[in-house]
Scaffold this motif. Structure first.
Motif, short mmCIF file in Angstrom:
data_model
loop_
_atom_site.label_atom_id
_atom_site.label_comp_id
_atom_site.label_asym_id
_atom_site.label_seq_id
_atom_site.Cartn_x
_atom_site.Cartn_y
_atom_site.Cartn_z
N LYS A 157 5.06 7.24 15.93
CA LYS A 157 4.62 8.51 16.50
C LYS A 157 5.24 9.74 15.82
O LYS A 157 4.63 10.81 15.78
CB LYS A 157 4.95 8.52 18.01
N ILE A 158 6.47 9.60 15.31
CA ILE A 158 7.16 10.77 14.76
C ILE A 158 6.42 11.33 13.55
O ILE A 158 6.02 10.60 12.65
CB ILE A 158 8.61 10.40 14.36
N GLN A 159 6.26 12.63 13.52
CA GLN A 159 5.59 13.31 12.41
C GLN A 159 6.53 14.35 11.80
O GLN A 159 7.41 14.88 12.46
CB GLN A 159 4.31 14.00 12.89
N ASN A 160 6.28 14.65 10.53
CA ASN A 160 6.97 15.75 9.84
C ASN A 160 8.50 15.61 9.85
O ASN A 160 9.22 16.60 9.93
CB ASN A 160 6.56 17.09 10.44
N THR A 161 8.96 14.40 9.76
CA THR A 161 10.39 14.11 9.65
C THR A 161 10.56 12.83 8.85
O THR A 161 9.91 11.83 9.15
CB THR A 161 11.04 13.90 11.04
N ASP A 162 11.44 12.85 7.86
CA ASP A 162 11.73 11.63 7.11
C ASP A 162 12.63 10.73 7.96
O ASP A 162 13.54 11.20 8.65
CB ASP A 162 12.42 11.95 5.79
N ILE A 163 12.36 9.42 7.89
CA ILE A 163 13.04 8.48 8.78
C ILE A 163 13.67 7.35 7.96
O ILE A 163 13.02 6.76 7.09
CB ILE A 163 12.04 7.85 9.78
N ASP A 164 14.93 7.08 8.24
CA ASP A 164 15.58 5.85 7.78
C ASP A 164 15.64 4.91 8.97
O ASP A 164 16.29 5.22 9.99
CB ASP A 164 16.99 6.15 7.25
N TRP A 165 14.96 3.78 8.86
CA TRP A 165 14.87 2.83 9.97
C TRP A 165 15.83 1.68 9.70
O TRP A 165 15.67 0.93 8.73
CB TRP A 165 13.43 2.32 10.10
N ILE A 166 16.83 1.54 10.56
CA ILE A 166 17.90 0.56 10.36
C ILE A 166 17.67 -0.60 11.33
O ILE A 166 17.76 -0.43 12.55
CB ILE A 166 19.28 1.21 10.60
N ILE A 167 17.37 -1.79 10.78
CA ILE A 167 17.10 -2.96 11.61
C ILE A 167 17.94 -4.14 11.13
O ILE A 167 18.20 -4.29 9.94
CB ILE A 167 15.60 -3.33 11.60
N LYS A 168 18.37 -4.95 12.07
CA LYS A 168 19.22 -6.09 11.72
C LYS A 168 18.40 -7.32 11.34
O LYS A 168 18.96 -8.33 10.91
CB LYS A 168 20.15 -6.43 12.88
N ASP A 169 17.07 -7.24 11.48
CA ASP A 169 16.20 -8.38 11.18
C ASP A 169 15.61 -8.25 9.78
O ASP A 169 15.78 -7.24 9.10
CB ASP A 169 15.08 -8.44 12.22
N ASP A 170 14.85 -9.29 9.40
CA ASP A 170 14.23 -9.25 8.07
C ASP A 170 12.79 -8.77 8.12
O ASP A 170 12.08 -8.80 7.12
CB ASP A 170 14.30 -10.64 7.40
N HIS A 171 12.32 -8.32 9.30
CA HIS A 171 10.98 -7.73 9.40
C HIS A 171 10.94 -6.80 10.60
O HIS A 171 11.78 -6.90 11.51
CB HIS A 171 9.89 -8.80 9.50
N ILE A 172 9.98 -5.89 10.62
CA ILE A 172 9.88 -4.88 11.68
C ILE A 172 9.31 -5.50 12.96
O ILE A 172 8.60 -6.50 12.93
CB ILE A 172 9.05 -3.66 11.24
N SER A 173 9.63 -4.86 14.10
CA SER A 173 9.14 -5.26 15.43
C SER A 173 9.44 -6.72 15.73
O SER A 173 8.64 -7.43 16.35
CB SER A 173 7.63 -5.00 15.55
N ALA A 174 10.64 -7.18 15.33
CA ALA A 174 10.99 -8.59 15.46
C ALA A 174 11.11 -9.04 16.92
O ALA A 174 11.02 -10.23 17.21
CB ALA A 174 12.30 -8.88 14.72
N THR A 175 11.30 -8.09 17.85
CA THR A 175 11.37 -8.46 19.27
C THR A 175 10.08 -9.12 19.72
O THR A 175 10.09 -10.02 20.57
CB THR A 175 11.63 -7.21 20.13
N PHE A 176 8.96 -8.70 19.13
CA PHE A 176 7.66 -9.18 19.59
C PHE A 176 6.95 -10.09 18.59
O PHE A 176 6.27 -11.02 18.99
CB PHE A 176 6.75 -7.99 19.90
#
Length: 462
Positions: A159-178
Motif C-alpha cells: 500500500k505504501i506509495q512515494n517512499t523507498d522501502i527496505d523490507w527486512i525478513i528472516k525468511d527466504d521468501h515474502i509473506s512466509a506466514t501464509f
C-alpha cells in the motif's frame, strides 16, 4: 454492577461473543468491557463455502451495541483484577462487576522488536490509532525500513506509495506466514504496481473519534488498508528492496543526517532511513491480576479446552489471548487471525449459554478444517486445511498451477487424498477443495486432471 455474562474486550472476539450471547440469551444481562469507546464490529458477513466466510471489520461507537441489543451494556475501562472465588472483576480502580460467567477476549499487543524501546523512530503497527500515527509520520519520510513478514507487513509494503522501502525478513521468501516460496515469487510482480484510481480515492467509510484521548484499540481487521492513503515524501513511486534471511541487529539515531536512522542488519549491512516499522507479530495481552493463576501455554496464552473454558471455573477465553488446548481435528490448527477470533468468540458464547441452561453442546464445525480468506498484494487469497503441509512431515506431494499476474493454485496431497490448498486469484475452486479435504476422497485416478485448465474439475466433483 451485576451481569449474568461479562465479556472483556472490544475487539472482534469480544464483540462477537457479546452479540452471540445477546441472541441466545435475550433475557440475561450482558456487560461488555472495552478499553476504547470504539469497538470492532463484523459487517457484510458472506458465506463462501460451508466453513469459509469473508467479512469486513468496521470501527464503530460502542453506542451501536447499546441501541441494537437491549440487554448489552458497554462499560469503558481496563480490566485490573479478576476474583474467581467471589466471581467479580475490577475495572480500572473503582468499578466492580459481579458475574456468573466471564469471557476474556483481551486480544494481543504488538510484539515489537527490542530496538523499539523508547525510540521515537521505531513504530509498532497493530490498531487503527497506530496506523494513523504512522501515516502522519510517513508524510515527511522518503525512505523507511519495514521489519516483519506477516499479513500487516505485506499489506503495508503493497500500500505504501512515494517512499523507498527496505523490507527486512528472516525468511527466504515474502509473506512466509501464509504462503510458500512459489506464491511469494508470484506476488513479486505486485510490489511496484501503481494503484488504480479507485484504490487511491479517499475512504468514505464513517470515522469515529475516540472520547477522552487515545487508548489502545483492537486489532486491524481484513482489508484495513482500503480506508487509508499511505504516502511518503518522494515524488517518484516507491521502490522496494527485500533483504532475505536477515534480522535487525542495531538502531542508531543521528538527527543531523538527511536520514536520521541508521540500522545495522545481522549480516553487517548498514541502511539509512527515516523510520523503522515493526510488524513482527503479537503476544497475548494479559495486563491484569488475578486471585488465582490461569493455566498458560509456553507463549503465555490462556489455555482453553474444547468448550473454550479456562482452568478457572466459569471463566472462558477467546481470540488472540488464548490457546486452543484440545486434540485438534486432522485439518485444523490455531493461528492468530481475525477469522479465528470471530469463530472463537461466537463459539465461546454458545458454550456459556449452554452452561447456563445446563445443556450439552457439540464443538462447532468450524474447528474441523482450517479456513482463511484475505488479500495479499491485491489478490484474493484463500487458505484451506493443511495449506503448507502442516502436520504432514515430508511425506506429501504438491500439485500447482500458475498463470502469471492472474492466479496461483497449490494443492497438497497425501496418499492420494487432498489435505490442503492455497488459492490465489479468482480461482472459484474453494468449495470443491473444501469438500475434497473434508470427505477425503481418493484422487489417485484424477491427479493429472485436477488442475488441468481444459477440464471443469469443479463441475465434475459437484
Amino acid at each position: 454492577m451485576n451481569a449474568t455474562f461479562v465479556v472483556i474486550g472490544g475487539g472482534i472476539a469480544g464483540v462477537t461473543c457479546a452479540e452471540t450471547l445477546a441472541f441466545y440469551q435475550p433475557e440475561q444481562e450482558i456487560i461488555l468491557v472495552s478499553e476504547s469507546s470504539l469497538i470492532k464490529t463484523v459487517t457484510n458477513l458472506l458465506a463462501l463455502t460451508q466453513t469459509l466466510t469473508s467479512f469486513n471489520v468496521e470501527e464503530a461507537s460502542s453506542n451501536v451495541l447499546n441501541s441494537k441489543y437491549k440487554n448489552i451494556n458497554v462499560v469503558h475501562g481496563t480490566l485490573n483484577k479478576i476474583n474467581d472465588v467471589e466471581k467479580h472483576v475490577i475495572i480500572d480502580i473503582n468499578i466492580k462487576i459481579n458475574y456468573e460467567y466471564l469471557c476474556i477476549c483481551t486480544g494481543a499487543r504488538p510484539k515489537l522488536i527490542p530496538q523499539a524501546k523508547d525510540n521515537p523512530y521505531v513504530l509498532g503497527i497493530r490498531d487503527t490509532d497506530s496506523i494513523e500515527y504512522f501515516i502522519e509520520r510517513l508524510k515527511d519520510s522518503k525512505k523507511i525500513a519495514v521489519v516483519g513478514n506477516g499479513g500487516i507487513a505485506s499489506e503495508l509494503i503493497y500500500k505504501i506509495q512515494n517512499t523507498d522501502i527496505d523490507w527486512i525478513i528472516k525468511d527466504d521468501h515474502i509473506s512466509a506466514t501464509f504462503v510458500d516460496p512459489g506464491a511469494g515469487e508470484f506476488f513479486q510482480s505486485s510490489l511496484h504496481k501503481n494503484f488504480n484510481t479507485a484504490e487511491q480515492s479517499p475512504s468514505k467509510q464513517m470515522r469515529y473519534e475516540e472520547e477522552g484521548g487515545s487508548k489502545s484499540g483492537a486489532a486491524l481487521g481484513p482489508d484495513w488498508y482500503k480506508h487509508f492513503q499511505i504516502k511518503g515524501a518522494c515524488e517518484l513511486p516507491a521502490q522496494v528492496k527485500i533483504h532475505y534471511q536477515t534480522e535487525l541487529a542495531e538502531v542508531k539515531i543521528d538527527a543531523d543526517c538527511e536520514h536520521p536512522v541508521k540500522i545495522t542488519l545481522n549480516n553487517g549491512q548498514e541502511i539509512n532511513c527515516d523510520l523503522v516499522i515493526s510488524a513482527t507479530g503479537v503476544e497475548p495481552n494479559l495486563n491484569f491480576h488475578g486471585s488465582s493463576d490461569f493455566k498458560l501455554s509456553p507463549l503465555k496464552e490462556i489455555m482453553v479446552n474444547e468448550y473454550m473454558q479456562t482452568s478457572l471455573p466459569n471463566i472462558y477465553a477467546a481470540g488472540d489471548v488464548c490457546h486452543a488446548y484440545w486434540d485438534h481435528a486432522q485439518h485444523w490448527f490455531p493461528m492468530k487471525l481475525w477469522t479465528q477470533a470471530r469463530q472463537m468468540g461466537c463459539y465461546a458464547a454458545k458454550c456459556m449459554s449452554s452452561a447456563l441452561n445446563e445443556e450439552e453442546i457439540l464443538q462447532d464445525f468450524c474447528f474441523e478444517i482450517f479456513t482463511h480468506t484475505t488479500k495479499l498484494f491485491g489478490y484474493k487469497v484463500i487458505l484451506l486445511g493443511l495449506f503448507n503441509g502442516q502436520k504432514l512431515g515430508k511425506d506429501y506431494e504438491i500439485l500447482f498451477r500458475m498463470t502469471k499476474e492472474h492466479e496461483y493454485v497449490k494443492l497438497i496431497l497425501q496418499n492420494g487424498k487432498l489435505q490442503g490448498a492455497v488459492l490465489v486469484g479468482d480461482t472459484d475452486l474453494e468449495e470443491m477443495c473444501e469438500n475434497l479435504i473434508l470427505n477425503q476422497l481418493d484422487l489417485s485416478d484424477y491427479k493429472e486432471d485436477l488442475l488441468n485448465p481444459d477440464i471443469d474439475i469443479e463441475d465434475y466433483f459437484d
